[in-house]
Enzyme design. Sequence first.
Site, PDB file in Angstrom:
ATOM      1  N   GLY A 251      -6.335 -10.710   4.778  1.00  0.00           N
ATOM      2  CA  GLY A 251      -6.091 -11.047   6.181  1.00  0.00           C
ATOM      3  C   GLY A 251      -7.216 -11.880   6.775  1.00  0.00           C
ATOM      4  O   GLY A 251      -6.975 -12.798   7.555  1.00  0.00           O
TER       5      GLY A 251
ATOM      6  N   GLY B 276      -4.312 -10.344  -0.761  1.00  0.00           N
ATOM      7  CA  GLY B 276      -4.373  -9.184  -1.649  1.00  0.00           C
ATOM      8  C   GLY B 276      -3.401  -9.294  -2.815  1.00  0.00           C
ATOM      9  O   GLY B 276      -3.786  -9.141  -3.983  1.00  0.00           O
TER      10      GLY B 276
ATOM     11  N   ARG C 228     -14.776  -5.656  -5.413  1.00  0.00           N
ATOM     12  CA  ARG C 228     -15.469  -5.763  -4.124  1.00  0.00           C
ATOM     13  C   ARG C 228     -16.876  -5.173  -4.179  1.00  0.00           C
ATOM     14  O   ARG C 228     -17.766  -5.645  -3.469  1.00  0.00           O
ATOM     15  CB  ARG C 228     -14.646  -5.082  -3.028  1.00  0.00           C
TER      16      ARG C 228
ATOM     17  N   LYS D   7       6.702 -12.334   4.237  1.00  0.00           N
ATOM     18  CA  LYS D   7       7.235 -12.672   5.553  1.00  0.00           C
ATOM     19  C   LYS D   7       6.613 -13.916   6.134  1.00  0.00           C
ATOM     20  O   LYS D   7       5.406 -14.101   6.111  1.00  0.00           O
ATOM     21  CB  LYS D   7       6.940 -11.518   6.506  1.00  0.00           C
TER      22      LYS D   7
HETATM   23  P1  ADP Z   1      -0.664 -11.661   0.097  1.00  0.00           P
HETATM   24  O1  ADP Z   1      -1.033 -10.212   0.069  1.00  0.00           O
HETATM   25  O2  ADP Z   1      -1.172 -12.397  -1.110  1.00  0.00           O
HETATM   26  O3  ADP Z   1      -1.017 -12.348   1.397  1.00  0.00           O
HETATM   27  P2  ADP Z   1       2.008 -11.053   0.940  1.00  0.00           P
HETATM   28  O4  ADP Z   1       1.590  -9.653   1.243  1.00  0.00           O
HETATM   29  O5  ADP Z   1       2.350 -11.948   2.044  1.00  0.00           O
HETATM   30  O6  ADP Z   1       0.930 -11.750  -0.027  1.00  0.00           O
HETATM   31  O7  ADP Z   1       3.316 -11.028   0.026  1.00  0.00           O
HETATM   32  C1  ADP Z   1       3.387 -10.334  -1.177  1.00  0.00           C
HETATM   33  C2  ADP Z   1       4.734  -9.735  -1.358  1.00  0.00           C
HETATM   34  O8  ADP Z   1       5.755 -10.701  -1.205  1.00  0.00           O
HETATM   35  C3  ADP Z   1       4.906  -9.178  -2.752  1.00  0.00           C
HETATM   36  O9  ADP Z   1       5.014  -7.776  -2.666  1.00  0.00           O
HETATM   37  C4  ADP Z   1       6.199  -9.805  -3.248  1.00  0.00           C
HETATM   38  O10 ADP Z   1       7.039  -8.913  -3.916  1.00  0.00           O
HETATM   39  C5  ADP Z   1       6.841 -10.277  -1.973  1.00  0.00           C
HETATM   40  N1  ADP Z   1       7.803 -11.364  -2.204  1.00  0.00           N
HETATM   41  C6  ADP Z   1       7.571 -12.569  -2.749  1.00  0.00           C
HETATM   42  N2  ADP Z   1       8.714 -13.270  -2.862  1.00  0.00           N
HETATM   43  C7  ADP Z   1       9.706 -12.501  -2.372  1.00  0.00           C
HETATM   44  C8  ADP Z   1      11.115 -12.654  -2.214  1.00  0.00           C
HETATM   45  N3  ADP Z   1      11.734 -13.759  -2.598  1.00  0.00           N
HETATM   46  N4  ADP Z   1      11.794 -11.631  -1.673  1.00  0.00           N
HETATM   47  C9  ADP Z   1      11.174 -10.491  -1.301  1.00  0.00           C
HETATM   48  N5  ADP Z   1       9.855 -10.286  -1.412  1.00  0.00           N
HETATM   49  C10 ADP Z   1       9.123 -11.268  -1.949  1.00  0.00           C
HETATM   50 MG    MG Z   2      -0.076  -8.471   0.874  1.00  0.00          MG
END
Ligand code: ADP
Ligand code: MG
Length: 394
Positions: free
Chosen positions: A374, A351, A36, A198
């Site tokens: 976000g 992230g 960053r 989620k």
């Molecule tokens: P980003 O930060 O890229 O937007 P998120 O924060 O939404 O992504 O999601 C990342 C998290 O999702 C990771 O910590 C990963 O372990 C979790 N994750 C992915 N698949 C699963 C799963 N099947 N069950 C539980 N957690 C999961």
């Molecule tokens: Mg995340």
Amino acid sequence: MKHRRLMDIDVKEKKVLVRVDFNVPMDGGTVTDDTRIRAALPTIEYLLKEGSAVILLSHLGRPRGQVVEELRLDPVAQRLSDLLEMEIKKTDSVRGPEVQEAVDELVYGEVLLLENTRFEKGETENDSELAREWASLGDVFVNDAFGSAHRAHCSNVGLGEKLPAVAGFLLEEELSALGSLARGEVEHPYMAIMGGAKVSDKIGVIEALLEKVDTLLLAGGMANTFLKAKGWEMGDSLLEKDHVSSAQEIMKRAEEMGKEIILPSDLLIAREISEESEKEVIADELIPAGWRGVDIGPATIARFKEELDKAKTVFWNGPLGVFEVDAFARGTMEVAQHMAEIQAWTVIGGGDSVAAVEKASVAAKIRHISTGGGAALEFLEKGTLPGLEILREE
Ligand code: ADP
Ligand code: MG
């Protein structure tokens, strides 16, 4: 939507306040990832070359309006100084006499970094008194903090309203990369891969993307809720029961629009989240109690790759499994590597998603990696952000 741009204004011999996103990962007083900081260099270097005095503002972490020693910006100033190969001045306060004095002494061609903006309570409250004080320090405001643009805080929105405000180069780059995705003005087939933990975090963006893309590939924890809606037994998988009906509605909407949502057809399941856990692949829509889905299975990996081969544009957010555990990282790693090889415009935001492509060592082969997690998702959903509204051309 048109934004006022740094290129279009005269900054020579001006004191320029720049909101940057130096919210970097730190470990024991050192910056562990300076992506960053590097991303803000083009704007800072341009201002220096044009003969401005540069005053930088950034937050770091969540000090909640108090001074937290571990969240001081000194290590950030040090790294910036190394990268720019010049001295960086820094104040220990965010406002008040020390700041005023440092700004008075600042000469054109110099850089001053103020202390962590979130040490002031007024930052997250978008306090107008604080905005006025900061605005009095400079002549022009540049917003280059895309990662914070979804927040209406004082150092971007309040301050930006009180001075002539323009978009910095990083912000512009993000807007041009993500703007075309948000508007659907891209080459088709256009696909989105959505994963992560989620579904509740991402319903809005899934719905918005569904309007624009041709195909939506869903995986990770969030796909569990969709699989449940299709009648799978999910065992002890991460699942949001309250959102099964939203998942159903999204699938119905896709069908009405003639768009394809591709869900996992097989999953890697495990008894626990650990490298040593017992694990197996299932494809019979039934996860036994005591087991949980942790990654997409080999058939799904193959299917995702096949779809990606057809794509001209791909947006990816959210890991496809619990990729932090090597034993459950295969789906995320293989799809990331494949995404690096295809002949398509590829964009990644989020992230953990960025961490995943770095883990797969393919970040350099992705066309655009957003510095906002976000912020990128909210921008794709809404087409604008509070930190951009203040830059809007009348
Ligand atoms: P980003 O930060 O890229 O937007 P998120 O924060 O939404 O992504 O999601 C990342 C998290 O999702 C990771 O910590 C990963 O372990 C979790 N994750 C992915 N698949 C699963 C799963 N099947 N069950 C539980 N957690 C999961
Ligand atoms: Mg995340």
